[in-house]
Write a protein that holds these residues in place. Structure first.
Motif, PDB file in Angstrom:
ATOM      1  N   UNK A  51       0.842  -1.210   0.000  1.00 35.55           N
ATOM      2  CA  UNK A  51       0.000   0.000   0.000  1.00 35.55           C
ATOM      3  C   UNK A  51       0.874   1.257   0.000  1.00 35.55           C
ATOM      4  N   UNK A  52       1.929   1.252   0.826  1.00 35.32           N
ATOM      5  CA  UNK A  52       2.816   2.424   0.908  1.00 35.32           C
ATOM      6  C   UNK A  52       3.475   2.719  -0.442  1.00 35.32           C
ATOM      7  N   UNK A  53       3.830   1.682  -1.192  1.00 35.85           N
ATOM      8  CA  UNK A  53       4.524   1.884  -2.477  1.00 35.85           C
ATOM      9  C   UNK A  53       3.587   2.391  -3.578  1.00 35.85           C
ATOM     10  N   UNK A  54       2.279   2.198  -3.380  1.00 34.75           N
ATOM     11  CA  UNK A  54       1.304   2.628  -4.390  1.00 34.75           C
ATOM     12  C   UNK A  54       0.952   4.099  -4.222  1.00 34.75           C
ATOM     13  N   UNK A  55       0.675   4.730  -5.373  1.00 32.88           N
ATOM     14  CA  UNK A  55       0.099   6.078  -5.330  1.00 32.88           C
ATOM     15  C   UNK A  55      -1.311   5.984  -4.743  1.00 32.88           C
ATOM     16  N   UNK A  56      -1.842   7.076  -4.169  1.00 33.24           N
ATOM     17  CA  UNK A  56      -3.249   7.031  -3.746  1.00 33.24           C
ATOM     18  C   UNK A  56      -4.122   6.661  -4.950  1.00 33.24           C
ATOM     19  N   UNK A  57      -5.024   5.712  -4.783  1.00 32.51           N
ATOM     20  CA  UNK A  57      -5.860   5.265  -5.900  1.00 32.51           C
ATOM     21  C   UNK A  57      -5.187   4.220  -6.774  1.00 32.51           C
TER      22      UNK A  57
END
Ligand SMILES: [Zn+2]
Length: 329
Positions: A208-214
């Motif tokens: 989750x941290x590595x992903x952009x919001x959305x």
């Protein structure tokens, strides 16, 4: 698109020796390492209502009465897993993945079609645990629609990927110390791995941290709410501790994703021909009801019935491997 069949994906050599090899490595582990304490709660929904499901290679597998999660109890220790993943079973596994490389491509073609519904051209996609690169190969055959970064812990695998796929970014790094900033990727893919993790919450939070919001997380894992599990139950070939330690289903996967900051967008079970060919292979039980026997005989002899049953399993999302698409909130 080509139908995938059990014998083509799981080579006969694998089917012949896997149980024997697993038993051998498990015996070594049981004699070398002390067991952890058993847990009293379901690791997914925390219910205290759990009971023994079966025993496999000397490991107790429990099931949760609330969410039907199946898990190794106690979980194998870090030392036991380190021993397991560095045993010669790994070479054995890599060999049969290599032998079935081409037959596995259609599985990934179907997954890529789903991913393309969510990620535009040139989106930043991180593939975690690329190994010998079957997904990467399937992407490059489609002219690689995304900006892909492959990562794997295995140095040999990384060198191979770097040499084979020009322009592919390859990181021989651990996900927890990845040299990319938080909120960097539009999408992250992970194939048939979450069932191996003893601490999925920590892992999912890192994703989750590595992903952009959305951003989107695409992953596959066995689905125990499926045709093949319904028939095989405790004889199912995916009961593979200490490799497979958490076996999810299409309902309880939502619980763990929502707990770690994801929203489930879709679940698909795309390769139902694997379920059918697996069941037909194991068509040996006298205990089947007349209806079950009738259906299995039809599946064996009637290719049109095979196709329509395949479509039914896909439409009702009841095949034994699920593609989960989740979005970072
Ligand atoms: Zn549960």
């Amino acid at each position: 698109m080509k139908k995938v069949l059990f014998d083509e994906i799981h080579t006969l050599e694998k089917q012949k020796f896997l149980k024997e090899k697993m038993q051998q490595v498990s015996n070594e582990i049981h004699s070398k390492f002390t067991k952890l304490e058993k847990v009293n709660n379901c690791p997914v929904c925390q219910s205290k209502s759990i009971h023994q499901y079966t025993e496999c290679f000397g490991y107790e597998m429990d099931i949760c009465d609330e969410c039907n999660h199946i898990f190794t109890n106690p979980f194998p220790s870090y030392e036991a897993l380190d021993y397991y993943y560095n045993s010669d079973l790994k070479d054995f596994e890599n060999k049969f993945f290599m032998d079935s490389f081409e037959n596995r491509i259609p599985i990934f073609d179907r997954r890529i079609l789903e991913i393309e519904k969510y990620l535009g051209r040139d989106s930043q996609l991180l593939d975690v645990g690329s190994a010998i690169g079957i997904f990467i190969e399937a992407l490059f055959r489609k002219n690689n629609p995304f900006k892909v970064t492959a990562c794997d812990l295995n140095q040999k695998a990384c060198l191979y990927l770097q040499d084979t796929y020009k322009g592919l970014e390859v990181l021989n790094e651990n996900i927890y110390s990845l040299s990319k900033p938080d909120s960097y990727f539009d999408g992250i893919s992970l194939w048939d791995t979450v069932e191996h993790l003893t601490d999925p919450d920590r892992f999912l939070i890192k994703i989750k941290d590595l992903l952009k919001p959305g951003g989107y997380f695409f992953f596959s894992t066995p689905n125990t709410f499926s045709f093949e599990w319904g028939v095989m139950e405790t004889d199912h070939v995916q009961l593979l501790p200490p490799g497979h330690v958490n076996l999810y289903n299409s309902k309880n996967i939502k619980i763990i994703l929502e707990k770690t900051g994801f929203q489930v967008v879709d679940i698909q079970t795309l390769n139902a021909s694997l379920d059918i060919s697996y069941i037909l292979k194991n068509y040996i039980k006298d205990s089947y009801s007349p209806l079950e026997k009738f259906i299995l005989n039809r599946l064996k002899d009637d290719s049109i019935f095979f196709e329509s049953f395949n479509d039914y399993l896909v439409q009702t999302k009841s095949a034994g491997n699920m593609l989960v698409i989740a979005r970072k909130e």
